[in-house]
Design a protein around this motif. Structure first.
Motif, short mmCIF file in Angstrom:
data_model
loop_
_atom_site.label_atom_id
_atom_site.label_comp_id
_atom_site.label_asym_id
_atom_site.label_seq_id
_atom_site.Cartn_x
_atom_site.Cartn_y
_atom_site.Cartn_z
N THR A 475 -4.83 -15.61 -3.28
CA THR A 475 -5.87 -15.18 -4.23
C THR A 475 -6.23 -16.33 -5.15
OG1 THR A 475 -5.07 -12.89 -4.17
CG2 THR A 475 -6.46 -13.54 -6.03
N ALA A 476 -7.51 -16.64 -5.20
CA ALA A 476 -8.00 -17.71 -6.07
C ALA A 476 -8.10 -17.17 -7.50
CB ALA A 476 -9.37 -18.19 -5.59
N GLY A 477 -6.97 -17.17 -8.16
CA GLY A 477 -6.87 -16.59 -9.50
C GLY A 477 -5.65 -15.71 -9.58
N ARG A 478 -5.81 -14.53 -10.11
CA ARG A 478 -4.67 -13.62 -10.33
C ARG A 478 -5.04 -12.22 -9.85
NH1 ARG A 478 -0.23 -14.31 -13.53
NH2 ARG A 478 0.87 -12.45 -14.27
N VAL A 479 -4.18 -11.63 -9.04
CA VAL A 479 -4.40 -10.26 -8.60
C VAL A 479 -4.22 -9.32 -9.79
CG1 VAL A 479 -3.54 -8.38 -7.16
CG2 VAL A 479 -3.67 -10.71 -6.24
N MET A 480 -5.23 -8.48 -10.00
CA MET A 480 -5.14 -7.48 -11.07
C MET A 480 -4.68 -6.13 -10.53
SD MET A 480 -6.06 -9.49 -13.45
CE MET A 480 -6.20 -8.41 -14.85
N ALA A 481 -5.13 -5.78 -9.32
CA ALA A 481 -4.74 -4.51 -8.70
C ALA A 481 -5.09 -4.56 -7.23
CB ALA A 481 -5.45 -3.33 -9.37
N PHE A 482 -4.28 -3.85 -6.43
CA PHE A 482 -4.55 -3.79 -4.99
C PHE A 482 -4.01 -2.49 -4.44
CE2 PHE A 482 -3.12 -4.49 -0.57
CZ PHE A 482 -4.36 -4.71 0.02
N THR A 483 -4.72 -1.92 -3.49
CA THR A 483 -4.23 -0.76 -2.76
C THR A 483 -4.72 -0.84 -1.32
OG1 THR A 483 -4.01 1.66 -2.79
CG2 THR A 483 -6.20 0.77 -3.23
N TYR A 484 -3.96 -0.22 -0.42
CA TYR A 484 -4.37 -0.17 0.98
C TYR A 484 -4.01 1.19 1.55
CZ TYR A 484 -4.77 -1.24 5.97
OH TYR A 484 -5.12 -1.23 7.30
N GLU A 485 -5.00 1.89 2.08
CA GLU A 485 -4.79 3.15 2.77
C GLU A 485 -4.77 2.87 4.26
OE1 GLU A 485 -3.55 5.97 3.96
OE2 GLU A 485 -4.03 6.62 1.91
N ASP A 486 -3.58 2.88 4.85
CA ASP A 486 -3.45 2.44 6.25
C ASP A 486 -3.73 3.53 7.28
OD1 ASP A 486 -1.01 4.00 6.49
OD2 ASP A 486 0.07 2.36 5.54
N ARG A 487 -3.74 4.80 6.83
CA ARG A 487 -3.95 5.95 7.73
C ARG A 487 -2.92 5.97 8.86
NH1 ARG A 487 -8.11 8.77 4.85
NH2 ARG A 487 -9.87 7.35 4.54
N SER A 488 -1.72 5.50 8.58
CA SER A 488 -0.68 5.54 9.61
C SER A 488 -0.29 6.98 9.92
CB SER A 488 0.55 4.73 9.17
OG SER A 488 1.05 5.20 7.93
N ARG A 489 0.39 7.17 11.05
CA ARG A 489 0.69 8.50 11.55
C ARG A 489 2.17 8.85 11.41
NH1 ARG A 489 -4.58 6.98 12.32
NH2 ARG A 489 -5.62 8.08 14.03
N ASP A 490 2.41 10.13 11.17
CA ASP A 490 3.72 10.72 11.32
C ASP A 490 3.60 11.71 12.48
OD1 ASP A 490 6.21 11.83 11.16
OD2 ASP A 490 5.89 12.84 9.24
#
Length: 622
Positions: A475-490
């Motif tokens: 990241t060119a700077g500073r990460v302020m927030a991140f999320t990832y919805e992977d939709r993985s399965r159970d």
């Protein structure tokens, strides 16, 4: 050591014009730049301001795996692989299938110093060649002299368990009692119940007979060998060194607490190791130091005070390095259900807080869950919850409304990546009547994310949606927030723990049932672009990016003047990255990345962009 030299890399992707649609605003793409930044500088790795940084000043996130538990076994002489060709196959698969950009590379003290005071150069040569296979594919490496239960030489041929780590000579010199764990359902109970393991471990920390000094000398020789025999570009991508896996006192001195043991014995050992690193030419690389392995256990009766609380401000020459396994879930007794949204937010939040208190960056160098056996049904949800907690300290249900509390993205290496899973030929404790072939061939464990099929092709053993993830690698700077919805399965159930809120209808429509990630970062004027790893599920035509930098469906090939673009990742494995260039603009930027829509209209992109702009503007950033 080889002389430092810089190389420039050309990044060109051949794409047809039909792959780029609906850009807001639209513009003809100029010819790609063939030379755009110093590859060696990008590979460099340091700690600065409590975050990992590359040589271009970008904040780095390490994601990958441990390579490999095969080192614990004898069948390949304490090496992760039987050959360099196998190492290359593993590295390519890890990059292309597993989405990794880093590995914790296991080494064996027993094989590095089979005779006291004599380092086996042939072992170091073979280890260097296998390590190089990962560096060639653009993967950062941090080696680890691994141990579990101190040494396999403590165990007899008929034992239920085995160990790894210290050489035979170190065990023979100790005169330890015949090992026995008593009634132990899990091999890890040997740590606190097996008198032979406890005494040998105690002796190491107290340097009985100079055994710790011998280990430190071998570690220095090993590090010096790597520094001398890797090229400057290769050595630049070596992130640091993990001195000792899962340290524990064995037994405490009279009146000594676990916290006092860390202060009086563990931390002085790390200072000695740090001095050895400096003497071996590793002055600019951090030591990845682990606290008492039980400091963050989620079983109350097992948890012990620690976390290097008395070490003071340790960065940037040290990294706070810890493991996390859900012992409740693994026990099969203390957790009956499955993991849920935010399950490990508190546990991984404690890692972030401890690293911040120590003034350094953090890495979770081991995490995972059994893939077969009585508790394996929990693996899909446990894995998702652990990756969720690495991405953010918030549950998905709270992320959109409280993203200011999201915290830094944690680096982590999952246990483990063993291409020989299910195909071992290990004589347990040297016993020809106990030939282990199944699973990891180690104390009945089965955690490898990968295996080979009958044709020798690498296959994932877990959901690719879970393992091959979108994440901000630089990241060119500073990460302020991140999320990832992977939709993985159970099983057949899709796990969605972070739905787009109804207050953003156009964003929700754009994402649909697809995967998505959202990064917010504060630019600091760094010229190089922000990079996110693109999972294989994000093929370019279906990848949509909505950002304050623009809105693009099917991002074009990288050019210096293109704010949103796709390029290959280093290493030639076919993996790709998304490049976001803020053109030296200060302030907080956002980028939504999704594969949920096919050829979205310009109106949909513009609507989603307007919603996100208003939403981001309503956040109060400190």
């Amino acid at each position: 050591m080889a002389k430092m030299r810089a190389r420039l890399i050309g990044l060109v992707i051949l794409m047809t014009a039909s792959l780029t649609t609906g850009s807001v605003p639209s513009a003809a793409a100029p010819a790609p730049d063939s030379l755009w930044f110093d590859e060696q500088a990008a590979s460099a790795f340091t700690v600065e301001g409590g975050r990992f940084k590359d040589g271009l000043g970008r904040e780095v996130v390490l994601r990958g795996y441990n390579v490999s538990g095969e080192t614990k076994l004898e069948e390949n002489g304490g090496l992760p692989f039987a050959s360099v060709a196998d190492a290359e196959k593993s590295a390519t698969a890890l990059r292309a299938l597993g989405g990794g950009n880093a590995v914790r590379f296991l080494l064996s003290w027993a094989h590095a110093e089979p005779v006291r005071g004599q380092v086996d150069r042939a072992y170091l040569t073979a280890a260097t060649a296998q390590l190089r296979a990962f560096l060639k594919t653009g993967i950062r490496v941090y080696p680890d002299f691994h141990q579990d239960l101190y040494s396999r030489h403590l165990f007899n041929k008929g034992s239920w368990y085995t160990g790894d780590g210290a050489p035979k000579w170190a065990v023979e010199a100790g005169g330890y009692p015949r090992e026995s764990c008593g009634i132990c359902l899990f091999w890890g109970q040997n740590i606190t119940q097996n008198e032979a393991v406890k005494r040998a471990t105690y002796d190491f920390w107290h340097n009985k007979g100079g055994v710790q000094d011998a280990f430190l000398a071998t570690a220095q020789t090993t590090m010096a060998y790597f520094a001398e025999h890797l090229s400057a570009a290769e050595f630049a991508a070596v992130a640091g060194f993990d001195p000792y896996n899962e340290p524990h006192a064995g037994s405490y001195d009279s009146g000594q607490s676990s916290r006092a043991w860390e202060r009086e014995l563990l931390w002085p050992f790390y200072e000695k190791f740090r001095a050895r690193m400096d003497a071996a030419g590793w002055q600019s690389k951090p030591a990845f130091v682990e606290p008492n392995l039980f400091w963050n256990s989620n079983l109350a009766f097992q948890k012990q005070e620690g976390g290097l609380l008395d070490a003071g401000t340790i960065g940037p020459r040290y990294v706070f390095n810890t493991h996390f396994y859900d012992h409740k879930a693994i026990s099969g007794i203390f957790m009956w259900g499955k993991a849920a949204d935010g399950q490990y937010a508190g546990d991984f939040g404690a890692v972030r807080d401890r690293a911040a208190g120590a003034g350094t960056a953090a890495v979770v160098s081991e995490f995972g869950h059994p893939l077969t056996g009585s508790v394996s049904d929990k693996a899909p949800t446990v894995g998702k919850a652990m990756y969720q907690a690495l991405d953010s300290r918030l549950p998905g249900a709270a992320w959109w409304s409280r993203l200011q509390d999201s915290g830094p993205v944690l680096s982590g290496t999952q246990w483990q990546w063993d291409i020989y899973n299910g195909r071992h030929h290990e004589l347990m404790n040297g016993n020809p009547d106990k030939v282990l072939t199944a699973a990891d061939a180690w104390n009945d464990e089965d955690l490898s994310a990968v295996r080979l099929d009958d044709s020798g092709t690498a296959l994932l053993r877990q959901d690719a949606r879970l393992l091959d993830r979108l994440y901000p690698s630089a990241t060119a700077g500073r990460v302020m927030a991140f999320t990832y919805e992977d939709r993985s399965r159970d099983g057949s159930k899709t796990l969605t723990w972070n739905p787009v809120p109804k207050s953003l209808p156009r964003v929700a429509e754009l994402v649909g049932s697809g995967q998505y990630g959202l990064l917010l970062w504060r630019s600091d004027g760094t010229a190089a672009p922000t990079e996110l790893h693109l999972p294989a599920s994000f093929d370019t035509p279906r990848t949509t990016v909505v950002s304050d930098l623009g809105a693009v469906a099917g991002p074009p090939a990288y050019t210096r003047s293109t704010p949103i673009a796709v390029a290959p990742e280093p290493g030639g494995t076919g993996s790709r990255r998304l490049l976001l260039t803020a053109q030296n603009a200060d302030g907080v930027h956002y980028a939504l990345v999704t594969n949920g829509a096919t050829a979205p209209s310009a109106a949909m992109l513009k609507g989603a962009q307007d919603e996100l702009a208003a939403w981001a503007a309503g956040r109060a950033w400190s």
